[in-house]
Motif scaffolding. Structure first.
Motif, PDB file in Angstrom:
ATOM      1  N   SER A   1       0.806  -1.218   0.000  1.00  0.00           N
ATOM      2  CA  SER A   1       0.000   0.000   0.000  1.00  0.00           C
ATOM      3  C   SER A   1       0.843   1.275   0.000  1.00  0.00           C
ATOM      4  CB  SER A   1      -0.954   0.010   1.193  1.00  0.00           C
ATOM      5  OG  SER A   1      -1.838  -1.064   1.118  1.00  0.00           O
ATOM      6  N   PRO A   2       1.898   1.365   0.827  1.00  0.00           N
ATOM      7  CA  PRO A   2       2.712   2.588   0.788  1.00  0.00           C
ATOM      8  C   PRO A   2       3.365   2.825  -0.570  1.00  0.00           C
ATOM      9  CG  PRO A   2       3.212   1.324   2.765  1.00  0.00           C
ATOM     10  CD  PRO A   2       2.334   0.464   1.902  1.00  0.00           C
ATOM     11  N   VAL A   3       3.813   1.764  -1.223  1.00  0.00           N
ATOM     12  CA  VAL A   3       4.420   1.896  -2.549  1.00  0.00           C
ATOM     13  C   VAL A   3       3.369   2.366  -3.551  1.00  0.00           C
ATOM     14  CG1 VAL A   3       5.565   0.649  -4.421  1.00  0.00           C
ATOM     15  CG2 VAL A   3       6.136   0.135  -2.049  1.00  0.00           C
ATOM     16  N   HIS A   4       2.190   1.771  -3.471  1.00  0.00           N
ATOM     17  CA  HIS A   4       1.101   2.143  -4.367  1.00  0.00           C
ATOM     18  C   HIS A   4       0.705   3.603  -4.150  1.00  0.00           C
ATOM     19  CE1 HIS A   4      -3.202   2.480  -5.498  1.00  0.00           C
ATOM     20  NE2 HIS A   4      -2.779   1.825  -6.560  1.00  0.00           N
ATOM     21  N   ASP A   5       0.578   4.006  -2.887  1.00  0.00           N
ATOM     22  CA  ASP A   5       0.205   5.391  -2.580  1.00  0.00           C
ATOM     23  C   ASP A   5       1.241   6.378  -3.104  1.00  0.00           C
ATOM     24  OD1 ASP A   5      -2.047   4.386  -1.346  1.00  0.00           O
ATOM     25  OD2 ASP A   5      -1.213   4.540   0.687  1.00  0.00           O
ATOM     26  N   ALA A   6       2.531   6.046  -2.938  1.00  0.00           N
ATOM     27  CA  ALA A   6       3.596   6.932  -3.423  1.00  0.00           C
ATOM     28  C   ALA A   6       3.563   7.023  -4.950  1.00  0.00           C
ATOM     29  CB  ALA A   6       4.955   6.428  -2.950  1.00  0.00           C
ATOM     30  N   TYR A   7       3.316   5.906  -5.610  1.00  0.00           N
ATOM     31  CA  TYR A   7       3.250   5.898  -7.075  1.00  0.00           C
ATOM     32  C   TYR A   7       2.075   6.740  -7.569  1.00  0.00           C
ATOM     33  CZ  TYR A   7       2.653   4.232 -11.829  1.00  0.00           C
ATOM     34  OH  TYR A   7       2.487   4.164 -13.183  1.00  0.00           O
ATOM     35  N   VAL A   8       0.918   6.576  -6.946  1.00  0.00           N
ATOM     36  CA  VAL A   8      -0.266   7.337  -7.355  1.00  0.00           C
ATOM     37  C   VAL A   8      -0.045   8.829  -7.103  1.00  0.00           C
ATOM     38  CG1 VAL A   8      -2.711   7.742  -6.851  1.00  0.00           C
ATOM     39  CG2 VAL A   8      -1.860   5.410  -7.107  1.00  0.00           C
ATOM     40  N   LYS A   9       0.565   9.174  -5.960  1.00  0.00           N
ATOM     41  CA  LYS A   9       0.840  10.587  -5.660  1.00  0.00           C
ATOM     42  C   LYS A   9       1.787  11.178  -6.709  1.00  0.00           C
ATOM     43  CE  LYS A   9       2.704  13.681  -2.131  1.00  0.00           C
ATOM     44  NZ  LYS A   9       3.385  14.505  -3.126  1.00  0.00           N
ATOM     45  N   SER A  10       2.834  10.440  -7.056  1.00  0.00           N
ATOM     46  CA  SER A  10       3.781  10.897  -8.073  1.00  0.00           C
ATOM     47  C   SER A  10       3.088  11.082  -9.416  1.00  0.00           C
ATOM     48  CB  SER A  10       4.914   9.897  -8.200  1.00  0.00           C
ATOM     49  OG  SER A  10       5.732  10.204  -9.281  1.00  0.00           O
ATOM     50  N   LEU A  11       2.244  10.143  -9.768  1.00  0.00           N
ATOM     51  CA  LEU A  11       1.514  10.226 -11.031  1.00  0.00           C
ATOM     52  C   LEU A  11       0.576  11.422 -11.047  1.00  0.00           C
ATOM     53  CD1 LEU A  11       1.031   8.814 -13.739  1.00  0.00           C
ATOM     54  CD2 LEU A  11      -0.704   7.440 -12.615  1.00  0.00           C
ATOM     55  N   LEU A  12      -0.142  11.651  -9.946  1.00  0.00           N
ATOM     56  CA  LEU A  12      -1.049  12.795  -9.862  1.00  0.00           C
ATOM     57  C   LEU A  12      -0.293  14.116  -9.915  1.00  0.00           C
ATOM     58  CD1 LEU A  12      -3.614  11.565  -7.186  1.00  0.00           C
ATOM     59  CD2 LEU A  12      -4.002  11.887  -9.631  1.00  0.00           C
ATOM     60  N   ASP A  13       0.848  14.191  -9.226  1.00  0.00           N
ATOM     61  CA  ASP A  13       1.667  15.403  -9.267  1.00  0.00           C
ATOM     62  C   ASP A  13       2.129  15.704 -10.692  1.00  0.00           C
ATOM     63  OD1 ASP A  13       1.393  15.721  -6.558  1.00  0.00           O
ATOM     64  OD2 ASP A  13       3.401  14.957  -6.055  1.00  0.00           O
ATOM     65  N   THR A  14       2.559  14.656 -11.391  1.00  0.00           N
ATOM     66  CA  THR A  14       3.010  14.829 -12.777  1.00  0.00           C
ATOM     67  C   THR A  14       1.869  15.292 -13.661  1.00  0.00           C
ATOM     68  OG1 THR A  14       4.694  13.131 -12.490  1.00  0.00           O
ATOM     69  CG2 THR A  14       4.092  13.679 -14.739  1.00  0.00           C
ATOM     70  N   MET A  15       0.684  14.735 -13.455  1.00  0.00           N
ATOM     71  CA  MET A  15      -0.472  15.111 -14.272  1.00  0.00           C
ATOM     72  C   MET A  15      -0.891  16.553 -14.003  1.00  0.00           C
ATOM     73  SD  MET A  15      -1.089  12.565 -16.172  1.00  0.00           S
ATOM     74  CE  MET A  15      -2.713  12.841 -16.805  1.00  0.00           C
ATOM     75  N   GLN A  16      -0.810  16.989 -12.742  1.00  0.00           N
ATOM     76  CA  GLN A  16      -1.225  18.349 -12.401  1.00  0.00           C
ATOM     77  C   GLN A  16      -0.209  19.383 -12.861  1.00  0.00           C
ATOM     78  OE1 GLN A  16      -1.869  18.001  -8.199  1.00  0.00           O
ATOM     79  NE2 GLN A  16      -3.923  17.153  -8.439  1.00  0.00           N
ATOM     80  N   LYS A  17       1.077  19.088 -12.721  1.00  0.00           N
ATOM     81  CA  LYS A  17       2.129  20.040 -13.086  1.00  0.00           C
ATOM     82  C   LYS A  17       2.479  19.968 -14.566  1.00  0.00           C
ATOM     83  CE  LYS A  17       4.318  19.705  -8.575  1.00  0.00           C
ATOM     84  NZ  LYS A  17       5.464  19.167  -7.839  1.00  0.00           N
ATOM     85  N   GLY A  18       2.126  18.885 -15.203  1.00  0.00           N
ATOM     86  CA  GLY A  18       2.529  18.667 -16.588  1.00  0.00           C
ATOM     87  C   GLY A  18       3.846  17.931 -16.613  1.00  0.00           C
ATOM     88  N   PRO A  19       4.041  17.108 -17.620  1.00  0.00           N
ATOM     89  CA  PRO A  19       5.286  16.333 -17.679  1.00  0.00           C
ATOM     90  C   PRO A  19       6.480  17.224 -17.980  1.00  0.00           C
ATOM     91  CG  PRO A  19       3.957  15.953 -19.632  1.00  0.00           C
ATOM     92  CD  PRO A  19       3.139  16.794 -18.707  1.00  0.00           C
ATOM     93  N   SER A  20       7.613  16.876 -17.396  1.00  0.00           N
ATOM     94  CA  SER A  20       8.840  17.629 -17.645  1.00  0.00           C
ATOM     95  C   SER A  20       9.405  17.234 -19.012  1.00  0.00           C
ATOM     96  CB  SER A  20       9.871  17.325 -16.552  1.00  0.00           C
ATOM     97  OG  SER A  20      10.278  15.976 -16.655  1.00  0.00           O
TER      98      SER A  20
END
Length: 79
Positions: free
Chosen positions: A24-43
């Motif tokens: 669960s912690p790995v999944h949560d970190a992955y989802v948070k990273s994915l959401l951050d990337t989607m909100q900020k736009g890909p580098s």
């Protein structure tokens, strides 16, 4: 002889019973990273690595994808 056993438990209870790790912690970190990337736009670096993995034609394919993304981004700004 045929025997059926029915077990009524949650996925969490089954995971613990079978001794599987809690990811669960790995999944949560992955989802948070994915959401951050989607909100900020890909580098640009992320886009480059994605395109390189998609482009089987090497440098020529990478240039084609780069041009396509540049045209799309120019068109998106005109709305």
């Amino acid at each position: 002889m045929k025997m059926n056993v029915e077990v009524d438990c949650t996925p969490e209870e089954a995971r613990r019973f079978l001794g599987l790790p809690d990811l669960s912690p790995v999944h949560d970190a992955y989802v948070k990273s994915l959401l951050d990337t989607m909100q900020k736009g890909p580098s640009p670096e992320l886009l480059e690595s994605m395109v390189k993995s998609w482009a089987p034609m090497g440098d020529a394919g990478f240039k084609m994808w780069t041009q396509m993304f540049e045209q799309m981004s120019k068109g998106a700004g005109k709305g």
